[in-house]
Scaffold this active site. Structure first.
Site, short mmCIF file in Angstrom:
data_model
loop_
_atom_site.label_atom_id
_atom_site.label_comp_id
_atom_site.label_asym_id
_atom_site.label_seq_id
_atom_site.Cartn_x
_atom_site.Cartn_y
_atom_site.Cartn_z
N PRO A 93 27.68 16.40 -47.77
CA PRO A 93 27.41 17.36 -48.84
C PRO A 93 28.54 17.38 -49.87
O PRO A 93 29.68 17.04 -49.54
CB PRO A 93 27.34 18.71 -48.11
CG PRO A 93 27.70 18.47 -46.70
CD PRO A 93 28.01 17.04 -46.50
N SER A 101 34.81 13.46 -53.38
CA SER A 101 35.11 12.59 -54.52
C SER A 101 35.62 11.24 -54.03
O SER A 101 35.17 10.19 -54.51
CB SER A 101 36.14 13.27 -55.45
OG SER A 101 37.36 13.46 -54.79
N ALA A 102 36.52 11.24 -53.06
CA ALA A 102 37.06 9.97 -52.55
C ALA A 102 35.96 9.15 -51.87
O ALA A 102 35.86 7.94 -52.06
CB ALA A 102 38.19 10.23 -51.57
N ASP A 144 42.93 11.12 -48.94
CA ASP A 144 41.46 11.20 -49.01
C ASP A 144 40.83 9.81 -49.08
O ASP A 144 39.91 9.50 -48.32
CB ASP A 144 41.02 11.97 -50.27
CG ASP A 144 41.11 13.47 -50.09
OD1 ASP A 144 41.81 13.89 -49.15
OD2 ASP A 144 40.48 14.20 -50.86
O1 PMV Z 1 40.58 18.95 -51.90
P1 PMV Z 1 40.56 17.61 -51.30
O2 PMV Z 1 39.57 17.42 -50.23
O3 PMV Z 1 40.52 16.51 -52.30
O4 PMV Z 1 41.98 17.39 -50.52
C1 PMV Z 1 43.16 17.30 -51.23
C2 PMV Z 1 44.33 17.14 -50.32
C3 PMV Z 1 45.64 17.53 -50.99
O5 PMV Z 1 46.65 17.33 -50.00
C4 PMV Z 1 45.65 18.97 -51.42
C5 PMV Z 1 45.96 16.66 -52.20
C6 PMV Z 1 46.35 15.25 -51.85
O6 PMV Z 1 46.30 14.42 -52.78
O7 PMV Z 1 46.73 14.95 -50.72
#
Ligand code: PMV
Length: 314
Positions: A93, A101-102, A144
């Site tokens: 989801p 996004s990743a 990610d």
């Molecule tokens: O919000 P998400 O799922 O993209 O996770 C980001 C993780 C962080 O540690 C906050 C940023 C990063 O680049 O590691």
């Protein structure tokens, strides 16, 4: 047509701290973002069919387009007089915090490579997805895209000098049930990361001490996972959530869901990802406990993903 997939992820330990070279632990979940790519003759068009938070695809549209352009550049693909039709779907989801996004960047990169008959190693796909992540996260750690590319359960430490990051596969006795609860709030990771940087500069002593604790916690968690001591893993997750609260990346909705999960028997619970909305996760070993916690959260009107950590990667 080219096709590709990327894993969703849940950060079990160390979000935000990993940006500064503190180790983190991340697990892929058994849901993927899937992409199909077909060359077309004009523009880049994305059809986003992923289910998830209302408005997610809309709000991320601009960043998504920038991320695709970054990817093409990294792949040395110049699309003169040519466009792409990109379809995005899959079981993952579009909740913020699940690495959507990743996962979609990895899926799109793999699909573009296939459509253009280009061959990239997984490490190269990971590097391409990292470029794409910059559009969403500004100064991403790379955790990610690494999880989205390789899957599995990983120890991740960013190399602050620009060399290769430390990525180690962790083994776990067997996969463990977790739930991921979405606040329904589309969070902006880039802003959250910036906020931490600002406060870290303003309050160096306070933040140094919190960051030291995060480092110790990740190391203890690694040992607890190795020993399959799930009570200890849970309790370390609780402590990780407290540290994230101290650096002001939680919010009242996340704290509410974390408390609700804990009250209903979760071994541990914390926000996961960038915070400020997005998702929390709770360790709920066994189908029964997983279902109990999931139902309680759903009853309050929040969406829940039931999944497992420690599922094999590629
Ligand atoms: O919000 P998400 O799922 O993209 O996770 C980001 C993780 C962080 O540690 C906050 C940023 C990063 O680049 O590691």
């Amino acid at each position: 047509m080219g096709e590709g997939s990327g894993f969703g992820k849940v950060i079990l330990f160390g979000e935000h701290f990993v940006v500064y070279g503190i180790p983190g632990i991340v697990s892929a979940v058994d849901s993927t973002a899937d992409a199909e790519v077909i060359k077309n003759d004009k523009i880049i068009k994305v059809h986003d069919d992923r289910k998830g938070s209302k408005g997610y695809a809309e709000k991320k549209k601009f960043q998504q387009l920038e991320s695709i352009k970054r990817m093409l550049k990294k792949m040395n693909l110049s699309l003169e007089n040519q466009g792409l039709n990109i379809w995005l779907g899959g079981s993952l989801p579009g909740f913020s915090g699940l690495g959507a996004s990743a996962a979609s960047s990895v899926a799109i990169a793999r699909a573009i490579a296939q459509e253009f008959h280009l061959s990239f190693s997984n490490q190269e796909i990971n590097d391409i997805a990292y470029e794409a992540e910059k559009a969403y996260a500004g100064n991403p750690s790379g955790i990610d895209n690494t999880a989205a590319t390789f899957g599995g359960l990983l120890w991740f430490q960013k190399n602050l000098k620009g060399g290769p990051n430390k990525i180690e596969s962790l083994s776990i006795e067997k996969p463990v049930e977790i739930i991921i609860g979405s606040t329904g709030i589309v969070a902006n990771t880039k802003e959250m990361v910036k906020g931490v940087a600002k406060r870290k500069t303003r309050y160096p002593e306070k933040y140094d001490s919190i960051f030291n604790q995060a480092q110790i916690l990740a190391q203890e968690a690694r040992i607890a996972i190795k020993n399959f001591d799930l009570l200890e893993v849970g309790s370390l997750m609780d402590m990780n959530h407290s540290l994230l609260k101290e650096i002001e990346v939680s919010c009242k909705e996340l704290d509410y869901l974390v408390d609700l999960a804990k009250k209903n028997g979760a071994f541990g619970a914390k926000l996961t990802g960038g915070g400020g909305g997005g998702c929390m996760t709770a360790l709920t070993p066994g189908k029964e406990l997983q279902e109990k916690v999931a139902k309680k959260i759903e009853k309050q009107g929040f969406q829940v993903l039931r999944t497992k950590i420690g599922v094999k990667g590629i």
